[in-house]
Design a protein around this motif. Structure first.
Motif, PDB file in Angstrom:
ATOM      1  N   LEU A   1       0.863  -1.182   0.000  1.00 22.44           N
ATOM      2  CA  LEU A   1       0.000   0.000   0.000  1.00 22.44           C
ATOM      3  C   LEU A   1       0.897   1.229   0.000  1.00 22.44           C
ATOM      4  O   LEU A   1       1.959   1.215   0.617  1.00 22.44           O
ATOM      5  N   GLY A   2       0.444   2.290  -0.639  1.00 25.79           N
ATOM      6  CA  GLY A   2       1.244   3.511  -0.617  1.00 25.79           C
ATOM      7  C   GLY A   2       0.376   4.743  -0.765  1.00 25.79           C
ATOM      8  O   GLY A   2      -0.785   4.666  -1.180  1.00 25.79           O
ATOM      9  N   GLY A   3       0.967   5.873  -0.406  1.00 24.40           N
ATOM     10  CA  GLY A   3       0.340   7.158  -0.696  1.00 24.40           C
ATOM     11  C   GLY A   3       1.369   7.931  -1.504  1.00 24.40           C
ATOM     12  O   GLY A   3       2.456   7.417  -1.777  1.00 24.40           O
ATOM     13  N   ILE A   4       1.056   9.147  -1.905  1.00 22.45           N
ATOM     14  CA  ILE A   4       2.080   9.952  -2.596  1.00 22.45           C
ATOM     15  C   ILE A   4       2.068  11.372  -2.061  1.00 22.45           C
ATOM     16  O   ILE A   4       1.099  11.811  -1.437  1.00 22.45           O
ATOM     17  N   GLY A   5       3.150  12.064  -2.318  1.00 24.32           N
ATOM     18  CA  GLY A   5       3.202  13.486  -1.991  1.00 24.32           C
ATOM     19  C   GLY A   5       2.706  14.284  -3.180  1.00 24.32           C
ATOM     20  O   GLY A   5       2.542  13.743  -4.272  1.00 24.32           O
ATOM     21  N   PRO A   6       2.454  15.590  -3.003  1.00 18.47           N
ATOM     22  CA  PRO A   6       1.984  16.432  -4.106  1.00 18.47           C
ATOM     23  C   PRO A   6       2.973  16.442  -5.274  1.00 18.47           C
ATOM     24  O   PRO A   6       2.603  16.769  -6.393  1.00 18.47           O
ATOM     25  N   ASP A   7       4.249  16.103  -5.004  1.00 16.74           N
ATOM     26  CA  ASP A   7       5.217  16.057  -6.097  1.00 16.74           C
ATOM     27  C   ASP A   7       5.371  14.634  -6.643  1.00 16.74           C
ATOM     28  O   ASP A   7       6.323  14.320  -7.343  1.00 16.74           O
ATOM     29  N   GLY A   8       4.427  13.768  -6.290  1.00 19.27           N
ATOM     30  CA  GLY A   8       4.415  12.428  -6.860  1.00 19.27           C
ATOM     31  C   GLY A   8       5.420  11.473  -6.253  1.00 19.27           C
ATOM     32  O   GLY A   8       5.689  10.420  -6.810  1.00 19.27           O
TER      33      GLY A   8
ATOM     34  N   MET B   1      11.089  12.200 -12.105  1.00 19.33           N
ATOM     35  CA  MET B   1      10.669  13.405 -11.382  1.00 19.33           C
ATOM     36  C   MET B   1       9.292  13.200 -10.736  1.00 19.33           C
ATOM     37  O   MET B   1       8.876  13.986  -9.894  1.00 19.33           O
ATOM     38  N   TRP B   2       8.586  12.172 -11.142  1.00 15.88           N
ATOM     39  CA  TRP B   2       7.301  11.801 -10.522  1.00 15.88           C
ATOM     40  C   TRP B   2       7.418  10.300 -10.234  1.00 15.88           C
ATOM     41  O   TRP B   2       6.963   9.477 -11.014  1.00 15.88           O
ATOM     42  N   THR B   3       8.045   9.982  -9.113  1.00 13.21           N
ATOM     43  CA  THR B   3       8.532   8.607  -8.953  1.00 13.21           C
ATOM     44  C   THR B   3       7.421   7.553  -8.969  1.00 13.21           C
ATOM     45  O   THR B   3       7.654   6.417  -9.350  1.00 13.21           O
ATOM     46  N   VAL B   4       6.227   7.940  -8.578  1.00 11.70           N
ATOM     47  CA  VAL B   4       5.164   6.942  -8.548  1.00 11.70           C
ATOM     48  C   VAL B   4       4.736   6.543  -9.964  1.00 11.70           C
ATOM     49  O   VAL B   4       4.040   5.541 -10.150  1.00 11.70           O
TER      50      VAL B   4
ATOM     51  N   ASN C   1      11.073   8.599  -1.687  1.00 10.29           N
ATOM     52  CA  ASN C   1      11.757   8.674  -2.978  1.00 10.29           C
ATOM     53  C   ASN C   1      11.388   9.978  -3.660  1.00 10.29           C
ATOM     54  O   ASN C   1      10.456  10.049  -4.464  1.00 10.29           O
ATOM     55  N   GLU C   2      12.141  10.997  -3.300  1.00  6.86           N
ATOM     56  CA  GLU C   2      11.873  12.351  -3.769  1.00  6.86           C
ATOM     57  C   GLU C   2      12.093  12.435  -5.285  1.00  6.86           C
ATOM     58  O   GLU C   2      12.733  11.559  -5.866  1.00  6.86           O
TER      59      GLU C   2
ATOM     60  N   ALA D   1      -2.131  13.212 -12.568  1.00  9.39           N
ATOM     61  CA  ALA D   1      -2.088  13.363 -14.022  1.00  9.39           C
ATOM     62  C   ALA D   1      -0.697  13.028 -14.566  1.00  9.39           C
ATOM     63  O   ALA D   1      -0.539  12.298 -15.535  1.00  9.39           O
ATOM     64  N   LYS D   2       0.326  13.573 -13.900  1.00  8.10           N
ATOM     65  CA  LYS D   2       1.704  13.329 -14.336  1.00  8.10           C
ATOM     66  C   LYS D   2       2.036  11.842 -14.273  1.00  8.10           C
ATOM     67  O   LYS D   2       2.782  11.318 -15.094  1.00  8.10           O
ATOM     68  N   CYS D   3       1.509  11.181 -13.257  1.00  9.30           N
ATOM     69  CA  CYS D   3       1.893   9.790 -13.017  1.00  9.30           C
ATOM     70  C   CYS D   3       1.220   8.824 -13.968  1.00  9.30           C
ATOM     71  O   CYS D   3       1.778   7.777 -14.264  1.00  9.30           O
ATOM     72  N   ILE D   4       0.017   9.161 -14.436  1.00 14.39           N
ATOM     73  CA  ILE D   4      -0.634   8.165 -15.284  1.00 14.39           C
ATOM     74  C   ILE D   4      -0.845   8.607 -16.724  1.00 14.39           C
ATOM     75  O   ILE D   4      -0.991   7.772 -17.607  1.00 14.39           O
TER      76      ILE D   4
END
Lengths: 290, 445
Positions: free
Chosen positions: A135-142, A223-226, A147-148, A213-216
Motif C-alpha cells: 500500500l502507498g500514498g504519494i506526496g503532491p510532487d508524486g 521526477m514523478w517517482t510513482v 523517494n523524492e 495526471a503526471k503519473c498516469i
C-alpha cells in the motif's frame, strides 16, 4: 493498471480497506504461509487503517498471520517520539489489532550502521518471500515513500536526504520549526515497492491532482517517482473525485466505464478481486483474462 | 526456501518462549474506560508489568511480545487507586492509641486490607493531638510501607493533626496535650514527635529515603513560633497544612507564603468566614501571585453542608481533596461499640456517643465521598475522581507514581461501576480478593 475513482476520502479509504481485507481472506494466510503487507504512513492511509481496525474489531479480519514492512522512518528521531513512524503505526494500527510484534518491521533510523540496516531490510523482505501487497500514498510532487523527485526508479532501500519541500511540509508536525525536522530518512526504494506482487496507491485531494495526471497520463519519469507504477503488472490507484481534476475527461471516463461495463455486462460477482473477468455473461466457456 | 523460513520461524518461536520465561509477566486490561490526562479515555488498554503501569508502545517495540494475560474489565471505569490524606482509624482500630507492637501491627494490617474495599490504595494514618510519648510509640509504625494485594493499602506516612493547634479550635482533641507555642522552632517539633533528623536537612534525607514517619503536619500558624518554623518543616520534606486555627486572612496567607500547601478539613475547626476577614477559608480567594492551597473536604454531608462543599468547589475546583476524617467505627457493621474510652452507637452513616445525639466523628467511606461530591457540586466524573487521586498525589509530591494512570506509575487501580461503586481493586499490579476482605473484617472484630 487500474484506476478506481471514488467520491471522497472516506469512500476511498473504505474501498482500499475492504480490498485489503478481501485480498487477505482470499490468500488465507497461515503461520507457515503468512501474508506480507507493505505499509505507508502519513495522511493518506489513516482512513484505511481506521477501517481495518473496525474490521478487526468486528471479527472480520485477523492480523495473526500477517507480516508487515513499513516504507520509511526518519533518521535520528527517537523511536518513541510522537512523530516517529513507529509511533504512527503503533497508535493508528498496531495497538488496535492482534498483530504479533515479531511480525512487524520498520526501518531503524537509529541504527549504528544505516547502510547495513537498509541492506538487512531488503534481506528480510526476501526471506519471507517478498511483499504480496504494497500500500502507498504519494506526496503532491508524486513521491512514493521518501523517494523524492529525481530518485532512481531502480532504487532499493537506502538513506535519503529529504527535499526542502518535504521538510517544509513536515514542519507542521515539529512545532512549525524546520530546524526540528529530521533531514535524513531511511526509505524503501522505488524498485522495492515495485517488486511487490501487487501495488495499491491512495491519492486523494485537489492538491494531488497534478501528481496523479503526471503519473498516469505522461511517461515514466523519475521526477514523478510513482509513475513507475505504469510498468507494474498489477498496479492499482484508488483516488477521489478531487484528485482527478487535472486528468483528461477521456481518461476519467474510460476508467469509470470499465467499472460500469463490468457491473452491467458481467456482474460484479463475476469480476475477480484484481479486476480479472472469470466469465462473460452468456459466454459459452468460462475464461479468465485480465 | 520454504523449509528455511519454517526453520527460522521455529527458532524465533523458541527464542520467544525463552524470553517469556525470563521477563516478568505482562497483563493487559481491555474493555475499560480509563481516567487519564483529565479525560475518560475509551477504547484503550492498561498494561502492567512488575507492579507498574508500562508504556505498551515501548513494550511492543523493545520486548517484542504479546501480553501474558488479557483481562476484560467489562466496560467498568478504571481510576487510579484512591488516596486519603486524613483518616483516624477504621474497623475498630484507632491509630492514635498505642498498643503492644504486634497488636498495633495487626490493627494496621486490618485497616490496610479493609480500606481496599472502598478503593483506597494509599493513605496517611492520622494521629490526633497526643502527648509526646504517644507519638514516640505510634509514629515508628507509620513510615512509608508499600502495599500489596495481600498486605493492603500503602501507608504514605502519618498525618499528625496537632498538637501545635489553637485551643480555641480544638474540635475533639484533648486540651491538655496541646502545645501552646514553638519558640524553639524545628527543635520543638522534633522533640514532640520524636523526629530522628537533628536538623530539617537531616530529616529531609530521611524523607528522601522514605524513612520519615510524618507526611503531613496540621498546625495553627498563629501560635507563637509556628509561622517561622513552616519553612523548616517544608525543608524537612513534610507537607504543612493549616488547620484547627484562628488565623486571620493575613496570617493564613503568610503561612502559604512560608510553604503551607493544604487546609485541614476546610470549614471545620477554623475561624468562620467573615467578609472583612475571611480567615483560613479566605485562602480560596487568594490573590493571583499566591499559589492557592489544596483543601480537605469531609464529604459526608454532615460535617460540611452540601452547599458549603459546592461553594468551595466552585471557587477552587482544582484544590479539592476529599477526605473521610473517619474514626474507628468506619467499616464496622451498625451497632454499639466501645472504642477506646468512648461508648458509641453506629446508625446508618453516622456515629453518636451512646445515649446522646452528639456526633462522635465521621464514619463515611471514601468511595461514598466521591458519590456525594458529584451529588453536591454537579462536578464531572473526572473532577470527582481527581479529588481522591491526582489532587492528593500532587499535594504529597507523589504524582509520578500514585494518583495517575501513566507509564511508570504504580499499578494501583480501582474498577468502578457507572454509579461509582467499587467492583475490583488492584494493588501493585495484583488483583485483590475483595470477598475475602469482607469476611475477615466482620469476623475478626
Amino acid at each position: 493498471m487500474r484506476l478506481v475513482i471514488r467520491k471522497d476520502f472516506e469512500a476511498v479509504s473504505y474501498h482500499v480497506a475492504k480490498y485489503v481485507k478481501e485480498r487477505i481472506k482470499e490468500f488465507a494466510p497461515t503461520a507457515t504461509k503468512p501474508f506480507v503487507l507493505g505499509l505507508p504512513t502519513g495522511s493518506s492511509p489513516i482512513g484505511v487503517y481506521r477501517n481495518l481496525v473496525k474490521f478487526h474489531q468486528a471479527g472480520e479480519l485477523s492480523f495473526q498471520h500477517i507480516i508487515t514492512f513499513n516504507m520509511d522512518e526518519y533518521v535520528g528521531l527517537p523511536r518513541d517520539h510522537p512523530e516517529s513512524y513507529h509511533s504512527f503505526m503503533w497508535s493508528n494500527l498496531f495497538k488496535h489489532v492482534d498483530i504479533l510484534p515479531e511480525n512487524v518491521h520498520i526501518l531503524d533510523g537509529n541504527a549504528t550502521d544505516l547502510d547495513l540496516e537498509c541492506q538487512r531490510y531488503e534481506e528480510k523482505i526476501a526471506a519471507v518471500g517478498g511483499i504480496e501487497l504494497f500500500l502507498g500514498g504519494i506526496g503532491p510532487d508524486g513521491h512514493i515513500a521518501f523517494n523524492e523527485p529525481g530518485s532512481s526508479l531502480n532504487s532499493r532501500t537506502r538513506v535519503k536526504t529529504l527535499a526542502y519541500d518535504t521538510i517544509v511540509a513536515n514542519a507542521r508536525f515539529f512545532d512549525n520549526d524546520i530546524t526540528k525536522v529530521p533531514n535524513l530518512a531511511l526509505t524503501v526504494g522505488v524498485a522495492t515497492v515495485m517488486d511487490a506482487r501487487e501495488v495499491c496507491i491512495i491519492i486523494t485531494g485537489a492538491h494531488k491532482a497534478l501528481a496523479l495526471a503526471k503519473c498516469i497520463e505522461e511517461g515514466v519519469n523519475h521526477m514523478w517517482t510513482v509513475s513507475a507504477i505504469q510498468l507494474h503488472p498489477r498496479g492499482m490507484i484508488v483516488c477521489d473525485e478531487d484528485a482527478t481534476l487535472e486528468l483528461h475527461v477521456k481518461t476519467v471516463n474510460y476508467f469509470k466505464s470499465i467499472e460500469k461495463v463490468h457491473e452491467q455486462l458481467i456482474g460484479s460477482d463475476n469480476v475477480g478481486l484484481q479486476g480479472g473477468v472469470r466469465s462473460w455473461r452468456g459466454g459459452a466457456e468460462s475464461t479468465y483474462h485480465q | 526456501m520454504k523449509l528455511s523460513i519454517i526453520a527460522a520461524l521455529s527458532v524465533a518461536a523458541a527464542a520467544l518462549v525463552m524470553s517469556k520465561e525470563n521477563e516478568p509477566k505482562v497483563t493487559k486490561i481491555i474493555n475499560c474506560r480509563i481516567l487519564r490526562d483529565h479525560k475518560i479515555v475509551e477504547k484503550d488498554a492498561i498494561w502492567i508489568q512488575s507492579g507498574k503501569i508500562i508504556d505498551p508502545h515501548k513494550f511492543f517495540w523493545y520486548q517484542k511480545r504479546l501480553p501474558d494475560v488479557v483481562l476484560d474489565a467489562e466496560g467498568l471505569i478504571i481510576a487510579p487507586g484512591f488516596i486519603e490524606a486524613q483518616i483516624n482509624g477504621a474497623f475498630g482500630v484507632d491509630f492514635s492509641v498505642p498498643m503492644d507492637h504486634d497488636i498495633y501491627e495487626k490493627g494496621l494490617l486490618k485497616v490496610n486490607r479493609g480500606l481496599l474495599k472502598y478503593g483506597t490504595t494509599s493513605y496517611c494514618p492520622t494521629i490526633v493531638s497526643s502527648s509526646s510519648s504517644v507519638y514516640h510509640r505510634v509514629l515508628p509504625h507509620l513510615k512509608l510501607r508499600a502495599g500489596s494485594a495481600e498486605t493492603g493499602a500503602t501507608i504514605l506516612g502519618a498525618h499528625v493533626e496537632g498538637p501545635f493547634i489553637n485551643k480555641a479550635r480544638i474540635g475533639a482533641h484533648e486540651l491538655k496535650v496541646l502545645q501552646a507555642s514553638a519558640n524553639d522552632g524545628y527543635k520543638n517539633f522534633k522533640e514532640v514527635y520524636g523526629l530522628e533528623g537533628e536538623t530539617p536537612e537531616a530529616q529531609r534525607k530521611l524523607s528522601d529515603k522514605d524513612l520519615n514517619c510524618i507526611k503531613i503536619i496540621t498546625c495553627a500558624p498563629e501560635l507563637e513560633g509556628v509561622m517561622d518554623t513552616i519553612p523548616d518543616l517544608v525543608k524537612a520534606g513534610i507537607t504543612v497544612s493549616v488547620g484547627h486555627s484562628m488565623a486571620n486572612i493575613s496570617q493564613a496567607e503568610r503561612a502559604v507564603e512560608n510553604g503551607a500547601t493544604f487546609i485541614t478539613h476546610l470549614f471545620n475547626a477554623m475561624s468562620q468566614f467573615h467578609h472583612r476577614d475571611p480567615g483560613v477559608i479566605g485562602l480560596l480567594g487568594s490573590r493571583l501571585d499566591l499559589p492557592r492551597p489544596y483543601y480537605g473536604l469531609i464529604c459526608d454531608g454532615i460535617h460540611v453542608h452540601p452547599n458549603s462543599v459546592k461553594i468551595a468547589y466552585d471557587s477552587h475546583p482544582k484544590g479539592a481533596i476529599l477526605i473521610t476524617d473517619a474514626m474507628s467505627a468506619m467499616g464496622l457493621p451498625l451497632g454499639n461499640y466501645q472504642l477506646g474510652n468512648m461508648s458509641v452507637t453506629k446508625e446508618d452513616d453516622r456515629v453518636y456517643i451512646e445515649g446522646t445525639e452528639t456526633l462522635a466523628g465521621s464514619v463515611i467511606t471514601l468511595d461514598a465521598c466521591v458519590r456525594n461530591f458529584i451529588k453536591f457540586t454537579h462536578c464531572s466524573l473526572v473532577e470527582a475522581l481527581e479529588a481522591v487521586t491526582l489532587h492528593p498525589a500532587t499535594l504529597l509530591g507523589i504524582q509520578d507514581t500514585k494518583g495517575v494512570i501513566k507509564p511508570g506509575a504504580d499499578a494501583d487501580l480501582v474498577f468502578l461501576s457507572d454509579d461509582l461503586y467499587v467492583k475490583r481493586v488492584f494493588v501493585a499490579g495484583e488483583e485483590v480478593d475483595l470477598k475475602s476482605i469482607d469476611v475477615e473484617a466482620v469476623e475478626k472484630f
